[in-house]
Design a protein around this motif. Structure first.
Motif, PDB file in Angstrom:
ATOM      1  N   LEU A   6      37.573  57.727  29.450  1.00  0.00           N
ATOM      2  CA  LEU A   6      37.888  57.240  28.114  1.00  0.00           C
ATOM      3  C   LEU A   6      37.061  55.996  27.820  1.00  0.00           C
ATOM      4  O   LEU A   6      36.958  55.104  28.667  1.00  0.00           O
ATOM      5  CB  LEU A   6      39.370  56.861  27.994  1.00  0.00           C
ATOM      6  N   VAL A   7      36.487  55.941  26.636  1.00  0.00           N
ATOM      7  CA  VAL A   7      35.920  54.703  26.108  1.00  0.00           C
ATOM      8  C   VAL A   7      37.036  54.060  25.293  1.00  0.00           C
ATOM      9  O   VAL A   7      37.378  54.542  24.220  1.00  0.00           O
ATOM     10  CB  VAL A   7      34.683  54.968  25.231  1.00  0.00           C
ATOM     11  N   VAL A   8      37.621  52.995  25.822  1.00  0.00           N
ATOM     12  CA  VAL A   8      38.855  52.476  25.238  1.00  0.00           C
ATOM     13  C   VAL A   8      38.635  51.306  24.282  1.00  0.00           C
ATOM     14  O   VAL A   8      39.592  50.770  23.733  1.00  0.00           O
ATOM     15  CB  VAL A   8      39.854  52.062  26.337  1.00  0.00           C
ATOM     16  N   GLY A   9      37.402  50.908  24.061  1.00  0.00           N
ATOM     17  CA  GLY A   9      37.154  49.851  23.088  1.00  0.00           C
ATOM     18  C   GLY A   9      36.899  48.513  23.745  1.00  0.00           C
ATOM     19  O   GLY A   9      36.312  48.473  24.829  1.00  0.00           O
ATOM     20  N   PRO A  10      37.350  47.416  23.106  1.00  0.00           N
ATOM     21  CA  PRO A  10      38.170  47.308  21.897  1.00  0.00           C
ATOM     22  C   PRO A  10      37.398  47.570  20.611  1.00  0.00           C
ATOM     23  O   PRO A  10      36.192  47.819  20.661  1.00  0.00           O
ATOM     24  CB  PRO A  10      38.668  45.850  21.953  1.00  0.00           C
ATOM     25  N   PRO A  11      38.078  47.515  19.442  1.00  0.00           N
ATOM     26  CA  PRO A  11      37.419  47.800  18.172  1.00  0.00           C
ATOM     27  C   PRO A  11      36.247  46.857  17.903  1.00  0.00           C
ATOM     28  O   PRO A  11      36.265  45.694  18.298  1.00  0.00           O
ATOM     29  CB  PRO A  11      38.545  47.587  17.140  1.00  0.00           C
ATOM     30  N   LYS A  12      35.259  47.386  17.201  1.00  0.00           N
ATOM     31  CA  LYS A  12      34.058  46.650  16.792  1.00  0.00           C
ATOM     32  C   LYS A  12      33.256  46.180  17.992  1.00  0.00           C
ATOM     33  O   LYS A  12      32.611  45.128  17.969  1.00  0.00           O
ATOM     34  CB  LYS A  12      34.412  45.472  15.875  1.00  0.00           C
ATOM     35  N   CYS A  13      33.287  46.974  19.062  1.00  0.00           N
ATOM     36  CA  CYS A  13      32.536  46.658  20.279  1.00  0.00           C
ATOM     37  C   CYS A  13      31.717  47.857  20.731  1.00  0.00           C
ATOM     38  O   CYS A  13      31.666  48.191  21.921  1.00  0.00           O
ATOM     39  CB  CYS A  13      33.475  46.197  21.390  1.00  0.00           C
ATOM     40  N   ALA A  14      31.123  48.555  19.779  1.00  0.00           N
ATOM     41  CA  ALA A  14      30.147  49.615  20.054  1.00  0.00           C
ATOM     42  C   ALA A  14      30.738  50.929  20.540  1.00  0.00           C
ATOM     43  O   ALA A  14      30.019  51.753  21.097  1.00  0.00           O
ATOM     44  CB  ALA A  14      29.086  49.140  21.049  1.00  0.00           C
ATOM     45  N   SER A  15      32.012  51.171  20.312  1.00  0.00           N
ATOM     46  CA  SER A  15      32.569  52.444  20.758  1.00  0.00           C
ATOM     47  C   SER A  15      31.925  53.629  20.033  1.00  0.00           C
ATOM     48  O   SER A  15      31.735  54.700  20.630  1.00  0.00           O
ATOM     49  CB  SER A  15      34.090  52.477  20.557  1.00  0.00           C
ATOM     50  N   THR A  16      31.560  53.447  18.772  1.00  0.00           N
ATOM     51  CA  THR A  16      30.887  54.522  18.038  1.00  0.00           C
ATOM     52  C   THR A  16      29.521  54.806  18.643  1.00  0.00           C
ATOM     53  O   THR A  16      29.149  55.964  18.837  1.00  0.00           O
ATOM     54  CB  THR A  16      30.737  54.152  16.548  1.00  0.00           C
ATOM     55  N   SER A  17      28.790  53.745  18.962  1.00  0.00           N
ATOM     56  CA  SER A  17      27.478  53.919  19.589  1.00  0.00           C
ATOM     57  C   SER A  17      27.603  54.561  20.958  1.00  0.00           C
ATOM     58  O   SER A  17      26.843  55.469  21.312  1.00  0.00           O
ATOM     59  CB  SER A  17      26.773  52.561  19.711  1.00  0.00           C
ATOM     60  N   LEU A  18      28.574  54.105  21.749  1.00  0.00           N
ATOM     61  CA  LEU A  18      28.758  54.675  23.082  1.00  0.00           C
ATOM     62  C   LEU A  18      29.151  56.144  23.004  1.00  0.00           C
ATOM     63  O   LEU A  18      28.684  56.960  23.812  1.00  0.00           O
ATOM     64  CB  LEU A  18      29.812  53.878  23.857  1.00  0.00           C
ATOM     65  N   HIS A  19      30.001  56.479  22.058  1.00  0.00           N
ATOM     66  CA  HIS A  19      30.372  57.885  21.862  1.00  0.00           C
ATOM     67  C   HIS A  19      29.122  58.716  21.600  1.00  0.00           C
ATOM     68  O   HIS A  19      28.946  59.803  22.174  1.00  0.00           O
ATOM     69  CB  HIS A  19      31.351  57.989  20.693  1.00  0.00           C
ATOM     70  N   PHE A  20      28.241  58.212  20.754  1.00  0.00           N
ATOM     71  CA  PHE A  20      27.001  58.930  20.415  1.00  0.00           C
ATOM     72  C   PHE A  20      26.055  59.014  21.608  1.00  0.00           C
ATOM     73  O   PHE A  20      25.547  60.088  21.938  1.00  0.00           O
ATOM     74  CB  PHE A  20      26.307  58.239  19.243  1.00  0.00           C
ATOM     75  N   TYR A  21      25.825  57.885  22.289  1.00  0.00           N
ATOM     76  CA  TYR A  21      24.877  57.868  23.401  1.00  0.00           C
ATOM     77  C   TYR A  21      25.362  58.733  24.564  1.00  0.00           C
ATOM     78  O   TYR A  21      24.581  59.500  25.148  1.00  0.00           O
ATOM     79  CB  TYR A  21      24.660  56.436  23.902  1.00  0.00           C
ATOM     80  N   LEU A  22      26.619  58.622  24.903  1.00  0.00           N
ATOM     81  CA  LEU A  22      27.155  59.421  26.008  1.00  0.00           C
ATOM     82  C   LEU A  22      27.061  60.913  25.706  1.00  0.00           C
ATOM     83  O   LEU A  22      26.807  61.732  26.599  1.00  0.00           O
ATOM     84  CB  LEU A  22      28.603  59.023  26.295  1.00  0.00           C
ATOM     85  N   ASN A  23      27.238  61.255  24.455  1.00  0.00           N
ATOM     86  CA  ASN A  23      27.220  62.662  24.055  1.00  0.00           C
ATOM     87  C   ASN A  23      25.827  63.276  24.156  1.00  0.00           C
ATOM     88  O   ASN A  23      25.684  64.506  24.102  1.00  0.00           O
ATOM     89  CB  ASN A  23      27.759  62.812  22.629  1.00  0.00           C
ATOM     90  N   GLN A  24      24.797  62.435  24.290  1.00  0.00           N
ATOM     91  CA  GLN A  24      23.432  62.960  24.413  1.00  0.00           C
ATOM     92  C   GLN A  24      23.166  63.538  25.803  1.00  0.00           C
ATOM     93  O   GLN A  24      22.233  64.326  25.981  1.00  0.00           O
ATOM     94  CB  GLN A  24      22.406  61.859  24.120  1.00  0.00           C
ATOM     95  N   HIS A  25      23.979  63.141  26.769  1.00  0.00           N
ATOM     96  CA  HIS A  25      23.768  63.618  28.141  1.00  0.00           C
ATOM     97  C   HIS A  25      24.258  65.061  28.257  1.00  0.00           C
ATOM     98  O   HIS A  25      25.388  65.375  27.868  1.00  0.00           O
ATOM     99  CB  HIS A  25      24.529  62.721  29.121  1.00  0.00           C
ATOM    100  N   PRO A  26      23.419  65.949  28.779  1.00  0.00           N
ATOM    101  CA  PRO A  26      23.807  67.373  28.844  1.00  0.00           C
ATOM    102  C   PRO A  26      25.012  67.649  29.740  1.00  0.00           C
ATOM    103  O   PRO A  26      25.656  68.694  29.595  1.00  0.00           O
ATOM    104  CB  PRO A  26      22.552  68.062  29.386  1.00  0.00           C
ATOM    105  N   GLU A  27      25.327  66.723  30.646  1.00  0.00           N
ATOM    106  CA  GLU A  27      26.456  66.939  31.549  1.00  0.00           C
ATOM    107  C   GLU A  27      27.737  66.269  31.053  1.00  0.00           C
ATOM    108  O   GLU A  27      28.728  66.206  31.781  1.00  0.00           O
ATOM    109  CB  GLU A  27      26.106  66.426  32.949  1.00  0.00           C
ATOM    110  N   ILE A  28      27.698  65.782  29.814  1.00  0.00           N
ATOM    111  CA  ILE A  28      28.863  65.107  29.232  1.00  0.00           C
ATOM    112  C   ILE A  28      29.257  65.793  27.926  1.00  0.00           C
ATOM    113  O   ILE A  28      28.406  66.148  27.119  1.00  0.00           O
ATOM    114  CB  ILE A  28      28.571  63.621  28.973  1.00  0.00           C
ATOM    115  N   PHE A  29      30.560  65.957  27.733  1.00  0.00           N
ATOM    116  CA  PHE A  29      31.109  66.459  26.473  1.00  0.00           C
ATOM    117  C   PHE A  29      32.008  65.387  25.886  1.00  0.00           C
ATOM    118  O   PHE A  29      33.013  65.012  26.488  1.00  0.00           O
ATOM    119  CB  PHE A  29      31.909  67.745  26.691  1.00  0.00           C
TER     120      PHE A  29
END
Length: 203
Positions: A6-29
């Protein structure tokens, strides 16, 4: 199908960016819907509701989701531990004052926050004397706060709590071993993204 991390935050600390970057890895959903808010808002709907967000994950992929409010709500931490004791946790910390102002600005622009920044912080300080986000009572307070949107002093704020980085880390480390908790800093993500993301991928 339930998350491995889980990327638990906190808010306004790049969780949106991390969600996007992590999702680029083929072994991550990563869940198609960011901020499922299961452990803070939809826990009563049960695991079938939660698991359907991950049903398109491929065999062998690590599954994750990002909900920033999980970081500073102790009742959510308790629920995560009870439901997913082997989960890995990612936190991203930011200068607390910058984080609070960014959080206020987002809510102000959305029309949720109706008071200026100083007044909102003053209300937050006053509320912290009587309001806790721990246990079932804290969960109910957080769940009920939507009933006071745009009601000034009555609306429950968390600008300060979501910037108390040490407290948030302690809450997680009190329930999870260090091997399951990873924290980074927004400054490192901004200035050295490749190395920071490599750390997260290895984690």
């Amino acid at each position: 199908m339930l998350p491995d991390f889980l990327v638990v935050g906190p808010p306004k600390c790049a969780s949106t960016s991390l969600h996007f970057y992590l999702n680029q890895h083929p072994e991550i959903f990563m869940s198609p819907e960011k901020e499922i808010n299961f452990f803070n808002r939809h826990y009563a709907k049960g695991l079938p509701f939660y698991s359907k967000h991950f049903d398109k994950a491929k065999p062998g992929q690590k599954i994750g989701e990002a909900t920033p409010e999980y970081a500073f709500l102790p009742f959510a931490v308790d629920r995560i531990k009870e439901t997913l004791p082997a989960i890995k946790i990612i936190l991203c910390f930011r200068n607390p004052a910058e984080r609070a102002f960014s959080d206020w600005l987002m809510l102000w622009d959305a029309g949720v926050e109706i008071d200026n920044f100083q007044t909102a912080i003053d209300y937050n300080i006053t509320q912290m004397k009587t309001i806790s986000f721990g246990g079932d009572a804290g969960a109910q307070i957080w769940f009920d706060r939507v009933n006071h949107l745009k009601q000034g002093e009555k609306w429950v704020r968390s600008y300060i709590q979501a910037g108390m980085n040490g407290n948030m880390l302690e809450n997680y480390l009190s329930l999870f071993p260090p091997s399951q908790v990873k924290y980074i800093f927004l400054d490192d993500l901004q200035t050295n993204m490749d190395a920071t993301m490599k750390e997260l991928f290895e984690f």
